[in-house]
Design a protein around this motif. Structure first.
Motif, PDB file in Angstrom:
ATOM      1  N   LEU A 197     -75.117 -87.428 -83.764  1.00 23.74           N
ATOM      2  CA  LEU A 197     -75.736 -88.278 -84.779  1.00 23.74           C
ATOM      3  C   LEU A 197     -77.256 -88.123 -84.767  1.00 23.74           C
ATOM      4  N   THR A 198     -77.840 -88.057 -83.577  1.00 21.35           N
ATOM      5  CA  THR A 198     -79.297 -87.901 -83.471  1.00 21.35           C
ATOM      6  C   THR A 198     -79.754 -86.585 -84.084  1.00 21.35           C
ATOM      7  N   VAL A 199     -79.044 -85.500 -83.779  1.00 20.43           N
ATOM      8  CA  VAL A 199     -79.399 -84.195 -84.344  1.00 20.43           C
ATOM      9  C   VAL A 199     -79.280 -84.223 -85.862  1.00 20.43           C
ATOM     10  N   ALA A 200     -78.173 -84.780 -86.373  1.00 23.86           N
ATOM     11  CA  ALA A 200     -77.952 -84.820 -87.815  1.00 23.86           C
ATOM     12  C   ALA A 200     -79.032 -85.624 -88.529  1.00 23.86           C
ATOM     13  N   GLN A 201     -79.456 -86.721 -87.914  1.00 23.35           N
ATOM     14  CA  GLN A 201     -80.441 -87.590 -88.554  1.00 23.35           C
ATOM     15  C   GLN A 201     -81.875 -87.118 -88.365  1.00 23.35           C
ATOM     16  N   THR A 202     -82.110 -86.296 -87.342  1.00 21.14           N
ATOM     17  CA  THR A 202     -83.477 -85.894 -87.002  1.00 21.14           C
ATOM     18  C   THR A 202     -83.872 -84.546 -87.587  1.00 21.14           C
ATOM     19  N   LEU A 203     -82.908 -83.637 -87.725  1.00 22.45           N
ATOM     20  CA  LEU A 203     -83.225 -82.283 -88.178  1.00 22.45           C
ATOM     21  C   LEU A 203     -83.661 -82.214 -89.628  1.00 22.45           C
ATOM     22  N   GLY A 204     -83.367 -83.245 -90.399  1.00 19.20           N
ATOM     23  CA  GLY A 204     -83.674 -83.178 -91.823  1.00 19.20           C
ATOM     24  C   GLY A 204     -82.615 -82.355 -92.534  1.00 19.20           C
ATOM     25  N   LYS A 205     -83.034 -81.499 -93.430  1.00 19.31           N
ATOM     26  CA  LYS A 205     -82.076 -80.676 -94.177  1.00 19.31           C
ATOM     27  C   LYS A 205     -81.467 -79.620 -93.260  1.00 19.31           C
ATOM     28  N   VAL A 206     -80.155 -79.702 -93.106  1.00 19.92           N
ATOM     29  CA  VAL A 206     -79.416 -78.739 -92.293  1.00 19.92           C
ATOM     30  C   VAL A 206     -78.601 -77.852 -93.229  1.00 19.92           C
ATOM     31  N   ASP A 207     -78.617 -76.542 -92.972  1.00 15.52           N
ATOM     32  CA  ASP A 207     -77.854 -75.638 -93.834  1.00 15.52           C
ATOM     33  C   ASP A 207     -76.360 -75.871 -93.708  1.00 15.52           C
ATOM     34  N   GLY A 208     -75.926 -76.306 -92.536  1.00 16.44           N
ATOM     35  CA  GLY A 208     -74.512 -76.630 -92.420  1.00 16.44           C
ATOM     36  C   GLY A 208     -74.006 -76.612 -90.995  1.00 16.44           C
ATOM     37  N   SER A 209     -72.784 -77.097 -90.851  1.00 17.57           N
ATOM     38  CA  SER A 209     -72.114 -77.131 -89.551  1.00 17.57           C
ATOM     39  C   SER A 209     -71.009 -76.090 -89.503  1.00 17.57           C
ATOM     40  N   VAL A 210     -70.824 -75.522 -88.323  1.00 14.49           N
ATOM     41  CA  VAL A 210     -69.704 -74.627 -88.055  1.00 14.49           C
ATOM     42  C   VAL A 210     -68.761 -75.392 -87.125  1.00 14.49           C
ATOM     43  N   ILE A 211     -67.544 -75.609 -87.571  1.00 16.44           N
ATOM     44  CA  ILE A 211     -66.570 -76.370 -86.796  1.00 16.44           C
ATOM     45  C   ILE A 211     -65.694 -75.403 -86.009  1.00 16.44           C
ATOM     46  N   VAL A 212     -65.599 -75.621 -84.703  1.00 23.43           N
ATOM     47  CA  VAL A 212     -64.808 -74.746 -83.841  1.00 23.43           C
ATOM     48  C   VAL A 212     -63.563 -75.480 -83.374  1.00 23.43           C
ATOM     49  N   THR A 213     -62.420 -74.817 -83.484  1.00 22.82           N
ATOM     50  CA  THR A 213     -61.168 -75.398 -83.025  1.00 22.82           C
ATOM     51  C   THR A 213     -60.317 -74.308 -82.390  1.00 22.82           C
ATOM     52  N   THR A 214     -59.299 -74.722 -81.666  1.00 19.63           N
ATOM     53  CA  THR A 214     -58.247 -73.808 -81.256  1.00 19.63           C
ATOM     54  C   THR A 214     -57.018 -74.154 -82.096  1.00 19.63           C
ATOM     55  N   PRO A 215     -55.990 -73.325 -82.093  1.00 23.51           N
ATOM     56  CA  PRO A 215     -54.910 -73.494 -83.070  1.00 23.51           C
ATOM     57  C   PRO A 215     -53.979 -74.701 -82.869  1.00 23.51           C
ATOM     58  N   GLN A 216     -53.921 -75.245 -81.652  1.00 20.21           N
ATOM     59  CA  GLN A 216     -52.898 -76.267 -81.404  1.00 20.21           C
ATOM     60  C   GLN A 216     -53.246 -77.600 -82.060  1.00 20.21           C
TER      61      GLN A 216
END
Length: 266
Positions: A142-161
């Motif tokens: 939350l701190t990063v999202a609110q502090t960085l200002g305009k973010v180009d985007g998030s990359v979500i990492v998961t495994t298949p299960q």
């Protein structure tokens, strides 16, 4: 309130030289988020981009060991550690007396540390800042999202299960709630490639990442198979994208990075 506004203004001034900002997230731990963050940052640097890598996983700062700089110490928070001509990194690990020391902090201390790493580090003029977030959607995210200002985007990492897929949905919703675009989802450890016969074995099943991308209307960035070499290069501090120049896993990683750049710059 005035103090907070002044602090936020100072941070924005400090990071104004950063062209693009990417955060790498996962709903749960153990899915290879830090490995992917390291390889994305290193891959971008190999392509000639000027890159900063921020290890925002305060309780489990693993980026240094994956870059071969575990145990390095920085006397000043101002200057990041230079890995090569195009890549510099900052991690709380560089300021700990001992790498085995745990971080036992509540929310305000963690928020303060994140803001200091963003506001006091001399990031300079760089093309990309890649932020490796801890698992989940707590204080650091939350701190990063609110502090960085305009973010180009998030990359979500998961495994298949299913258990990882369920938690990845939370990260996707978190991104949308904080008005952070989702660049896409990566299915990591998508099958194991046998080093002896090259046979693929779906240890954690397969296809979960693609399904959630369709269900939640986000892009699918690709499947990255697990290999023994991926594990070894990480432990040796030599990012896979640098150590290997061929093979299924290398091509998969390279394709993910290419897609991210195309989405941001194209």
């Amino acid at each position: 309130m005035k103090k907070i506004k002044e602090e936020d203004a100072r941070i924005q001034k400090n990071i104004k030289g950063i062209k693009h900002k990417i955060v790498v997230m996962s709903g749960k731990g153990g899915v290879g988020k830090s490995t992917l963050s390291t390889n994305i940052a290193y891959g971008l640097a190999m392509s000639g981009k000027k890159v900063g890598l921020l290890d925002a996983d305060l309780h489990g700062p693993n980026i240094p060991i994956m870059l071969g700089v575990e145990g390095k110490k920085l006397s000043s928070v101002r200057e990041p550690l230079k890995i090569n001509e195009n890549l510099k990194v900052v991690s709380l690990s560089f300021y700990l007396k001992d790498s085995d020391d745990p971080i036992i902090w509540r929310g305000p201390a963690k928020t303060g540390a994140i803001k200091q790493l963003l506001g006091d580090v001399n990031w300079g003029d760089i093309d990309y800042l890649v932020v490796d977030l801890p698992p989940g959607t707590g204080d650091e995210s939350l701190t990063v999202a609110q502090t960085l200002g305009k973010v180009d985007g998030s990359v979500i990492v998961t495994t298949p299960q299913d258990v990882a897929i369920l938690d990845s949905r939370k990260s996707i919703k978190f991104s949308k709630l904080v008005n952070m675009p989702v660049l896409g989802i990566v299915e990591n450890m998508s099958g194991f490639i046998c080093p002896h016969c090259d046979e693929r074995i779906d240890i954690f099943k397969s296809g979960g990442g693609e399904k959630v991308s369709k269900d939640m209307n986000i892009d699918f960035l690709g499947k990255i198979p697990l290999t023994s070499e991926m594990v070894e290069t990480g432990d040796e501090g030599k990012p896979y994208i640098f150590s290997k120049k061929s093979g299924t896993t290398y091509e998969s990683l390279n394709n993910v990075i290419t897609k991210i750049v195309k989405k941001i710059e194209g």
